[in-house]
Design a protein around this motif. Structure first.
Motif, PDB file in Angstrom:
ATOM      1  N   GLU A 145       1.087  -1.353   0.374  1.00 42.67           N
ATOM      2  CA  GLU A 145      -0.450   0.528   0.283  1.00 42.67           C
ATOM      3  C   GLU A 145       1.317   1.302   0.052  1.00 42.67           C
ATOM      4  O   GLU A 145       1.717   1.091   0.904  1.00 42.67           O
ATOM      5  CB  GLU A 145      -1.111  -0.236   1.040  1.00 42.67           C
ATOM      6  CG  GLU A 145      -1.986   0.658   1.446  1.00 42.67           C
ATOM      7  CD  GLU A 145      -2.382   1.092   2.740  1.00 42.67           C
ATOM      8  OE1 GLU A 145      -3.745   2.179   1.943  1.00 42.67           O
ATOM      9  OE2 GLU A 145      -3.369   0.335   2.640  1.00 42.67           O
ATOM     10  N   GLU A 146       1.004   2.060  -0.337  1.00 43.12           N
ATOM     11  CA  GLU A 146       1.287   3.914  -1.016  1.00 43.12           C
ATOM     12  C   GLU A 146       0.948   4.370  -0.039  1.00 43.12           C
ATOM     13  O   GLU A 146      -0.100   4.771   0.136  1.00 43.12           O
ATOM     14  CB  GLU A 146       1.032   3.524  -2.483  1.00 43.12           C
ATOM     15  CG  GLU A 146       2.136   3.333  -2.936  1.00 43.12           C
ATOM     16  CD  GLU A 146       2.417   3.857  -4.513  1.00 43.12           C
ATOM     17  OE1 GLU A 146       1.938   5.043  -5.018  1.00 43.12           O
ATOM     18  OE2 GLU A 146       2.752   2.958  -5.971  1.00 43.12           O
ATOM     19  N   PHE A 147       1.620   5.212   0.429  1.00 40.82           N
ATOM     20  CA  PHE A 147       1.574   6.502   1.894  1.00 40.82           C
ATOM     21  C   PHE A 147       2.566   7.390   1.833  1.00 40.82           C
ATOM     22  O   PHE A 147       3.541   7.430   0.916  1.00 40.82           O
ATOM     23  CB  PHE A 147       1.834   6.050   3.207  1.00 40.82           C
ATOM     24  CG  PHE A 147       1.211   4.628   3.637  1.00 40.82           C
ATOM     25  CD1 PHE A 147       0.130   5.326   4.011  1.00 40.82           C
ATOM     26  CD2 PHE A 147       1.852   3.548   3.375  1.00 40.82           C
ATOM     27  CE1 PHE A 147      -0.468   3.976   5.037  1.00 40.82           C
ATOM     28  CE2 PHE A 147       1.215   2.250   3.775  1.00 40.82           C
ATOM     29  CZ  PHE A 147      -0.594   2.746   4.625  1.00 40.82           C
ATOM     30  N   ASN A 148       1.570   8.475   1.040  1.00 37.62           N
ATOM     31  CA  ASN A 148       2.313   9.581   0.764  1.00 37.62           C
ATOM     32  C   ASN A 148       2.790  10.481   2.078  1.00 37.62           C
ATOM     33  O   ASN A 148       2.045  10.308   3.871  1.00 37.62           O
ATOM     34  CB  ASN A 148       1.483  10.825   0.648  1.00 37.62           C
ATOM     35  CG  ASN A 148       0.690  11.382  -0.239  1.00 37.62           C
ATOM     36  OD1 ASN A 148       1.251  10.481  -1.505  1.00 37.62           O
ATOM     37  ND2 ASN A 148      -0.354  11.332  -0.942  1.00 37.62           N
ATOM     38  N   ILE A 149       3.596  10.781   1.844  1.00 38.92           N
ATOM     39  CA  ILE A 149       5.291  11.406   3.733  1.00 38.92           C
ATOM     40  C   ILE A 149       4.193  12.419   4.066  1.00 38.92           C
ATOM     41  O   ILE A 149       4.475  12.477   5.612  1.00 38.92           O
ATOM     42  CB  ILE A 149       6.462  11.429   3.066  1.00 38.92           C
ATOM     43  CG1 ILE A 149       6.615  10.163   2.323  1.00 38.92           C
ATOM     44  CG2 ILE A 149       7.495  12.201   3.909  1.00 38.92           C
ATOM     45  CD1 ILE A 149       8.008   9.192   3.531  1.00 38.92           C
ATOM     46  N   LYS A 150       4.241  13.248   3.306  1.00 42.11           N
ATOM     47  CA  LYS A 150       3.800  14.739   4.108  1.00 42.11           C
ATOM     48  C   LYS A 150       2.585  15.259   4.629  1.00 42.11           C
ATOM     49  O   LYS A 150       2.824  15.670   6.013  1.00 42.11           O
ATOM     50  CB  LYS A 150       3.598  15.889   2.545  1.00 42.11           C
ATOM     51  CG  LYS A 150       2.930  16.972   3.095  1.00 42.11           C
ATOM     52  CD  LYS A 150       3.628  18.171   2.514  1.00 42.11           C
ATOM     53  CE  LYS A 150       2.941  19.404   2.973  1.00 42.11           C
ATOM     54  NZ  LYS A 150       3.301  19.910   4.249  1.00 42.11           N
ATOM     55  N   PRO A 151       1.697  14.027   4.598  1.00 39.78           N
ATOM     56  CA  PRO A 151       0.452  14.487   5.847  1.00 39.78           C
ATOM     57  C   PRO A 151       0.924  13.869   7.597  1.00 39.78           C
ATOM     58  O   PRO A 151       0.782  14.055   8.437  1.00 39.78           O
ATOM     59  CB  PRO A 151      -0.535  13.419   5.300  1.00 39.78           C
ATOM     60  CG  PRO A 151      -0.452  13.444   3.995  1.00 39.78           C
ATOM     61  CD  PRO A 151       0.758  13.385   3.509  1.00 39.78           C
ATOM     62  N   ALA A 203       3.909  13.681   8.199  1.00 43.29           N
ATOM     63  CA  ALA A 203       4.830  14.622   8.777  1.00 43.29           C
ATOM     64  C   ALA A 203       4.157  15.634   8.982  1.00 43.29           C
ATOM     65  O   ALA A 203       4.782  16.122  10.190  1.00 43.29           O
ATOM     66  CB  ALA A 203       6.013  15.241   7.845  1.00 43.29           C
ATOM     67  N   ASP A 204       3.592  15.714   8.329  1.00 45.39           N
ATOM     68  CA  ASP A 204       2.545  16.310   9.028  1.00 45.39           C
ATOM     69  C   ASP A 204       2.266  16.393  10.724  1.00 45.39           C
ATOM     70  O   ASP A 204       1.825  17.703  11.092  1.00 45.39           O
ATOM     71  CB  ASP A 204       1.553  17.354   7.841  1.00 45.39           C
ATOM     72  CG  ASP A 204       2.127  18.271   6.866  1.00 45.39           C
ATOM     73  OD1 ASP A 204       2.999  19.244   7.649  1.00 45.39           O
ATOM     74  OD2 ASP A 204       1.239  18.461   6.419  1.00 45.39           O
ATOM     75  N   GLU A 205       1.435  15.405  10.565  1.00 47.19           N
ATOM     76  CA  GLU A 205       1.025  15.210  12.123  1.00 47.19           C
ATOM     77  C   GLU A 205       1.845  15.003  12.974  1.00 47.19           C
ATOM     78  O   GLU A 205       1.274  15.075  14.132  1.00 47.19           O
ATOM     79  CB  GLU A 205       0.220  13.172  11.585  1.00 47.19           C
ATOM     80  CG  GLU A 205      -0.687  13.237  12.698  1.00 47.19           C
ATOM     81  CD  GLU A 205      -1.938  14.005  12.711  1.00 47.19           C
ATOM     82  OE1 GLU A 205      -2.344  13.843  14.291  1.00 47.19           O
ATOM     83  OE2 GLU A 205      -2.060  14.972  12.295  1.00 47.19           O
ATOM     84  N   LEU A 206       3.031  13.790  13.111  1.00 53.22           N
ATOM     85  CA  LEU A 206       4.407  14.161  13.467  1.00 53.22           C
ATOM     86  C   LEU A 206       4.370  15.644  14.371  1.00 53.22           C
ATOM     87  O   LEU A 206       4.572  15.879  15.432  1.00 53.22           O
ATOM     88  CB  LEU A 206       5.583  14.039  13.159  1.00 53.22           C
ATOM     89  CG  LEU A 206       4.915  12.035  12.721  1.00 53.22           C
ATOM     90  CD1 LEU A 206       6.727  11.750  11.955  1.00 53.22           C
ATOM     91  CD2 LEU A 206       5.327  11.483  14.231  1.00 53.22           C
ATOM     92  N   LEU A 207       4.894  16.742  12.971  1.00 51.69           N
ATOM     93  CA  LEU A 207       4.934  18.022  13.808  1.00 51.69           C
ATOM     94  C   LEU A 207       3.873  18.421  14.505  1.00 51.69           C
ATOM     95  O   LEU A 207       4.483  19.236  15.856  1.00 51.69           O
ATOM     96  CB  LEU A 207       5.241  19.002  12.184  1.00 51.69           C
ATOM     97  CG  LEU A 207       6.257  18.764  11.859  1.00 51.69           C
ATOM     98  CD1 LEU A 207       5.905  19.395  10.380  1.00 51.69           C
ATOM     99  CD2 LEU A 207       7.563  18.907  12.516  1.00 51.69           C
ATOM    100  N   PHE A 208       3.155  18.651  14.436  1.00 55.97           N
ATOM    101  CA  PHE A 208       1.309  19.121  14.768  1.00 55.97           C
ATOM    102  C   PHE A 208       1.840  18.286  16.339  1.00 55.97           C
ATOM    103  O   PHE A 208       1.473  19.054  17.520  1.00 55.97           O
ATOM    104  CB  PHE A 208      -0.211  18.745  14.593  1.00 55.97           C
ATOM    105  CG  PHE A 208      -1.106  18.417  15.581  1.00 55.97           C
ATOM    106  CD1 PHE A 208      -1.598  19.439  15.673  1.00 55.97           C
ATOM    107  CD2 PHE A 208      -1.960  17.460  15.834  1.00 55.97           C
ATOM    108  CE1 PHE A 208      -2.441  19.982  16.096  1.00 55.97           C
ATOM    109  CE2 PHE A 208      -2.599  17.258  16.969  1.00 55.97           C
ATOM    110  CZ  PHE A 208      -3.077  18.851  17.318  1.00 55.97           C
ATOM    111  N   VAL A 209       2.050  17.106  16.681  1.00 58.87           N
ATOM    112  CA  VAL A 209       2.230  16.572  17.716  1.00 58.87           C
ATOM    113  C   VAL A 209       3.028  16.838  18.652  1.00 58.87           C
ATOM    114  O   VAL A 209       3.383  16.666  19.998  1.00 58.87           O
ATOM    115  CB  VAL A 209       1.995  14.461  17.619  1.00 58.87           C
ATOM    116  CG1 VAL A 209       2.138  13.805  19.022  1.00 58.87           C
ATOM    117  CG2 VAL A 209       0.383  14.401  17.729  1.00 58.87           C
ATOM    118  N   HIS A 210       4.445  16.816  18.314  1.00 59.83           N
ATOM    119  CA  HIS A 210       5.328  17.604  18.468  1.00 59.83           C
ATOM    120  C   HIS A 210       5.325  19.034  19.235  1.00 59.83           C
ATOM    121  O   HIS A 210       5.756  18.876  20.489  1.00 59.83           O
ATOM    122  CB  HIS A 210       6.164  17.467  17.537  1.00 59.83           C
ATOM    123  CG  HIS A 210       7.710  18.284  18.115  1.00 59.83           C
ATOM    124  ND1 HIS A 210       8.503  17.603  19.261  1.00 59.83           N
ATOM    125  CD2 HIS A 210       8.390  19.635  17.805  1.00 59.83           C
ATOM    126  CE1 HIS A 210       9.841  18.677  19.167  1.00 59.83           C
ATOM    127  NE2 HIS A 210       9.513  19.904  18.649  1.00 59.83           N
TER     128      HIS A 210
END
Length: 52
Positions: free
Chosen positions: A11-17, A19-26
């Protein structure tokens, strides 16, 4: 060519969403730390987030 995607279990996943979620949590955990463990309402937009 780097397309900003990766494949996991066929299954393919986009990195941007992700990465955005990780930054939000951080950012949210950083505010939690600064406020002595008190969580505020989660805000997704940086300008509304107030990195104080």
């Amino acid at each position: 060519m780097d397309t900003g995607e990766f494949r996991l279990l066929d299954e393919e996943f986009n990195i941007k969403p992700l990465a955005d979620e990780l930054l939000f949590v951080h950012r949210h955990l950083s505010i939690l730390d600064k406020n002595g463990g008190m969580l505020r309402d989660a805000v997704r937009h940086i300008e509304e987030f107030g990195d104080n």
